[in-house]
Design a protein around this motif. Structure first.
Motif, PDB file in Angstrom:
ATOM      1  N   VAL A 178      -2.015  -1.989   6.969  1.00  0.00           N
ATOM      2  CA  VAL A 178      -3.374  -1.946   6.417  1.00  0.00           C
ATOM      3  C   VAL A 178      -3.434  -1.124   5.129  1.00  0.00           C
ATOM      4  CG1 VAL A 178      -5.752  -1.214   6.869  1.00  0.00           C
ATOM      5  CG2 VAL A 178      -4.436  -2.358   8.665  1.00  0.00           C
ATOM      6  N   PRO A 179      -2.805   0.057   5.061  1.00  0.00           N
ATOM      7  CA  PRO A 179      -2.857   0.805   3.782  1.00  0.00           C
ATOM      8  C   PRO A 179      -2.252   0.030   2.612  1.00  0.00           C
ATOM      9  CG  PRO A 179      -2.121   2.234   5.570  1.00  0.00           C
ATOM     10  CD  PRO A 179      -2.124   0.841   6.122  1.00  0.00           C
ATOM     11  N   LEU A 180      -1.109  -0.635   2.855  1.00  0.00           N
ATOM     12  CA  LEU A 180      -0.483  -1.386   1.765  1.00  0.00           C
ATOM     13  C   LEU A 180      -1.328  -2.596   1.381  1.00  0.00           C
ATOM     14  CD1 LEU A 180       1.897  -1.725  -0.131  1.00  0.00           C
ATOM     15  CD2 LEU A 180       3.113  -2.953   1.667  1.00  0.00           C
ATOM     16  N   THR A 181      -1.923  -3.248   2.373  1.00  0.00           N
ATOM     17  CA  THR A 181      -2.789  -4.395   2.078  1.00  0.00           C
ATOM     18  C   THR A 181      -3.996  -3.965   1.258  1.00  0.00           C
ATOM     19  OG1 THR A 181      -2.107  -5.503   4.126  1.00  0.00           O
ATOM     20  CG2 THR A 181      -4.142  -6.258   3.093  1.00  0.00           C
ATOM     21  N   LEU A 182      -4.629  -2.856   1.676  1.00  0.00           N
ATOM     22  CA  LEU A 182      -5.787  -2.354   0.924  1.00  0.00           C
ATOM     23  C   LEU A 182      -5.392  -1.935  -0.485  1.00  0.00           C
ATOM     24  CD1 LEU A 182      -7.611  -0.246   3.677  1.00  0.00           C
ATOM     25  CD2 LEU A 182      -8.181  -2.539   2.859  1.00  0.00           C
ATOM     26  N   ALA A 183      -4.202  -1.320  -0.609  1.00  0.00           N
ATOM     27  CA  ALA A 183      -3.734  -0.923  -1.941  1.00  0.00           C
ATOM     28  C   ALA A 183      -3.495  -2.146  -2.821  1.00  0.00           C
ATOM     29  CB  ALA A 183      -2.454  -0.094  -1.817  1.00  0.00           C
ATOM     30  N   THR A 184      -2.954  -3.220  -2.232  1.00  0.00           N
ATOM     31  CA  THR A 184      -2.727  -4.447  -3.002  1.00  0.00           C
ATOM     32  C   THR A 184      -4.044  -5.050  -3.458  1.00  0.00           C
ATOM     33  OG1 THR A 184      -0.715  -4.871  -1.718  1.00  0.00           O
ATOM     34  CG2 THR A 184      -1.660  -6.712  -2.945  1.00  0.00           C
TER      35      THR A 184
END
Length: 660
Positions: free
Chosen positions: A290-296
């Motif tokens: 989730v953090p990487l998806t939100l960052a993307t």
């Protein structure tokens, strides 16, 4: 301010809603592809971390264990065997296993345990010192169907003797017994090579994505330039205009990025089924957190918004010049592009462990990103040539529009151009991989092992006796040792079975059970090289459709965006009496001629880049198929773009309400 931009959107008509919808689609596609690429890189990193302990590093302090292993086969599927022997009472626990295996214990992956229970013992189970003691957890496996066995040995066991030939490259097929003082955290050379290849695929795919991102930003800024200039001339403060613009751009870009992220979550189960390096994926491996998806998502929104704001600076600083359409669309190379190319090459060479992939990466970055930077130059030159040599009004109009706004025209054809670059790269390197995969695959059907030349005759006689006693029909052959060994000290022993998998598996089991596939041998079969070549082909076939999708979207969105950018010109030409057929013909030439020229240049550059991985002729079915698909894609993209843009051009040229 929110109410103002909502009223402006509702009052903008169908074209305003179209200008909003197209960037949403572009943002969704960019986010989806980025998450797929991040998932691939993350999955390879996770695999490398989980299996790094299998490649031992020699002890620098007092050794605690001996580690050995090799890659065997069952039903032509690879079987990784790791042998461990403790050198002191409390050796360190094996990562993912919780403890160190005792002598005689056999830990097996779930799929291997199933095969050992399903197949006759003389095909598989008899290769091991006893029944399965425990099953390996997911933390020790590359993929769900991997076949892995961890066997506990005594330090005095023959398999723990350091009497095997050492391979300078293939550390996966055979691991020489090594005294260790801890578990390695460094992935083997093949794992790092996979990550390098994945990064190469990311760079290839990022080429058309960069063009699509620029196109989306430009389209988001198109109508807003005149509108913001009008608001500034009417007395709106700069702060009001900036807040209005940021809120509008971020909202639309965010909706598209979120849609792409949701679509990626839906597609994860399908992407996990793509086999790489011997098997499919654990879904969690290729699903960014989730953090990487939100960052993307945030990165996509930020890049699209900032890109659009860059195009709107003139409307805020000098609204009168913007309203009069002062200024041009210069075709120049940006300094950041040159800096990016140099930095990307330097960073890759610092982290890469495979020089062959490094050379290919350098060629791709220089030629591919160089083409992305110089594309507008080529378009501008083509436009001036067409305007100078034109014999028909449509050709003259196309040439003038190309030379007046080359960067806008490049955004339209850039996706297809970069898809041509990728197709050329894959077309020249694909046959090399496919041809060698067949050669390596044939070797797994004929078990091979390296044996000491001094005991070769005795080994052959014993092998023939064992196979005859087991009723296995196989020919025992000897050939020269592999090139990486001293031919005076080593030779290759090969078993040629006439039957299906059953005879091959029984022959392997009999050799291992009788100590002939043992501590003084190392398997000569080169499975990791076969994986690399085959998976390079798979990744190539994954990159191609991704580039094709981006090219198709870019062509359609770009054609419509150029019409909106030049709506005032179209209206003026229609009011001056220019026939609609001439405008349609000019618009068609603006797409076809740059696509043909730049596509040829890009395909040639792609062939030059791909040739760094190996040279082959283009007259083969694989390369011909790639280029046939490329021509089909180009025809479809041009046809769809023409069919989609035609009604928009007709409405813009005849409906005076489109004029702001």
């Amino acid at each position: 301010m929110r109410g103002l931009w909502l009223r402006l959107l509702r009052g903008g008509g169908r074209s305003a809603r179209l200008e909003v919808g197209l960037p949403l689609v572009a943002g969704a596609v960019i986010t989806l592809v980025l998450l797929l690429l991040l998932g691939l890189q993350q999955g390879l990193d996770n695999r490398a971390e989980r299996t790094a302990w299998r490649t031992p590093e020699a002890a620098t302090n007092e050794p605690t264990a001996i580690q050995s292993g090799f890659t065997d086969y069952v039903e032509e599927r690879p079987l990784a065997v790791v042998e461990l022997a403790a050198l002191r009472p409390n050796p360190p626990a094996v990562p993912g296993m919780g403890r160190f295996p005792a002598p005689g214990e056999v830990w097996a992956s779930p799929r291997l345990a199933e095969l050992m229970a399903d197949l006759p013992a003389d095909r598989l189970a008899d290769r091991f010192p006893g029944p399965v003691t425990a099953e390996l957890s997911r933390q020790t496996l590359e993929h769900p169907d991997e076949l892995v066995a961890v066997i506990g040995r005594s330090p005095t066991d023959p398999s723990m003797r350091d009497r095997r030939p050492r391979h300078q490259w293939n550390a996966v097929s055979s691991v020489t017994p090594t005294r260790i003082d801890g578990w390695s955290a460094t992935p083997d050379l093949y794992q790092t090579t996979y990550r390098d290849i994945a990064l190469l695929a990311v760079v290839l795919t990022a080429l058309p994505l960069a063009g699509l991102g620029g196109l989306a930003s430009r389209l988001m800024a198109g109508r807003r330039q005149r509108r913001l200039a009008t608001l500034r001339l009417l007395g709106a403060r700069t702060s009001q205009v900036v807040r209005l613009t940021i809120a509008e751009l971020a909202t639309f870009a965010g909706i598209g990025a979120v849609c792409g992220a949701v679509l990626h979550r839906v597609l994860v189960p399908l992407t996990a089924r793509v086999p790489i390096k011997g098997g499919e994926w654990f879904p969690a491996d290729v699903r960014p957190g989730v953090p990487l998806t939100l960052a993307t998502v945030a990165a996509v929104v930020a890049v699209l918004t900032l890109g659009a704001l860059t195009g709107l600076r003139a409307a805020v600083r000098d609204p009168l010049a913007t309203y009069r359409r002062a200024g041009g669309d210069p075709a120049r190379v940006r300094l950041w592009a040159v800096v990016f190319i140099g930095a990307a090459i330097a960073l890759f060479w610092l982290r890469s462990s495979n020089p062959f992939v490094g050379v290919a990466f350098t060629a791709v970055v220089i030629l591919g990103w160089g083409l992305l930077s110089t594309g507008p130059w080529i378009v501008a030159g083509l436009g001036r040539l067409l305007a100078w040599r034109a014999r028909r009004p449509a050709t003259f109009l196309a040439g003038r529009r190309l030379s007046d706004s080359p960067r806008s025209a490049w955004r339209t054809v850039g996706g297809l151009t970069l898809a041509c670059f990728i197709a050329g790269f894959v077309a020249i390197s694909l046959p090399v991989g496919l041809g060698n995969v067949g050669a390596y695959a044939s070797r797994t059907e004929r078990p091979e092992a390296v044996v000491p030349a001094a005991s070769l005759d005795a080994t052959v006689r014993k092998a023939e006796a064992v196979l005859r006693a087991e009723g296995i029909h196989a020919d025992v052959e000897t050939t020269a040792a592999p090139s990486w060994l001293d031919g005076d000290k080593w030779a290759t022993l090969t078993l040629s079975t006439q039957g299906p998998y059953t005879d091959q598996d029984r022959a392997r089991t009999a050799m291992i059970e009788n100590g002939l596939w043992g501590p003084e041998m190392t398997l000569a079969e080169d499975l990791p090289n076969m994986w690399l070549l085959r998976d390079g082909v798979v990744i190539g076939f994954l990159v191609l459709p991704t580039a094709a999708l981006v090219a198709l979207v870019s062509m359609i969105i770009g054609a419509i965006a150029r019409i909106f950018d030049q709506r005032d010109t179209f209206i003026a030409l229609r009011l001056a009496g220019t026939p609609q057929t001439v405008l349609l013909a000019a618009q068609r030439r603006e797409m076809i001629l740059p696509s043909a020229l730049l596509g040829g240049v890009a395909a040639t550059a792609g062939l030059a880049s791909g040739s760094t991985l190996g040279s082959t002729g283009l007259l083969n079915p694989y390369s011909a198929g790639v280029f046939a698909g490329l021509l089909t894609l180009g025809a479809i993209a041009l046809l769809l773009a023409d069919r989609t843009a035609r009604p928009v051009l007709e409405r813009v040229g005849t409906d005076l309400s489109e004029r702001e």
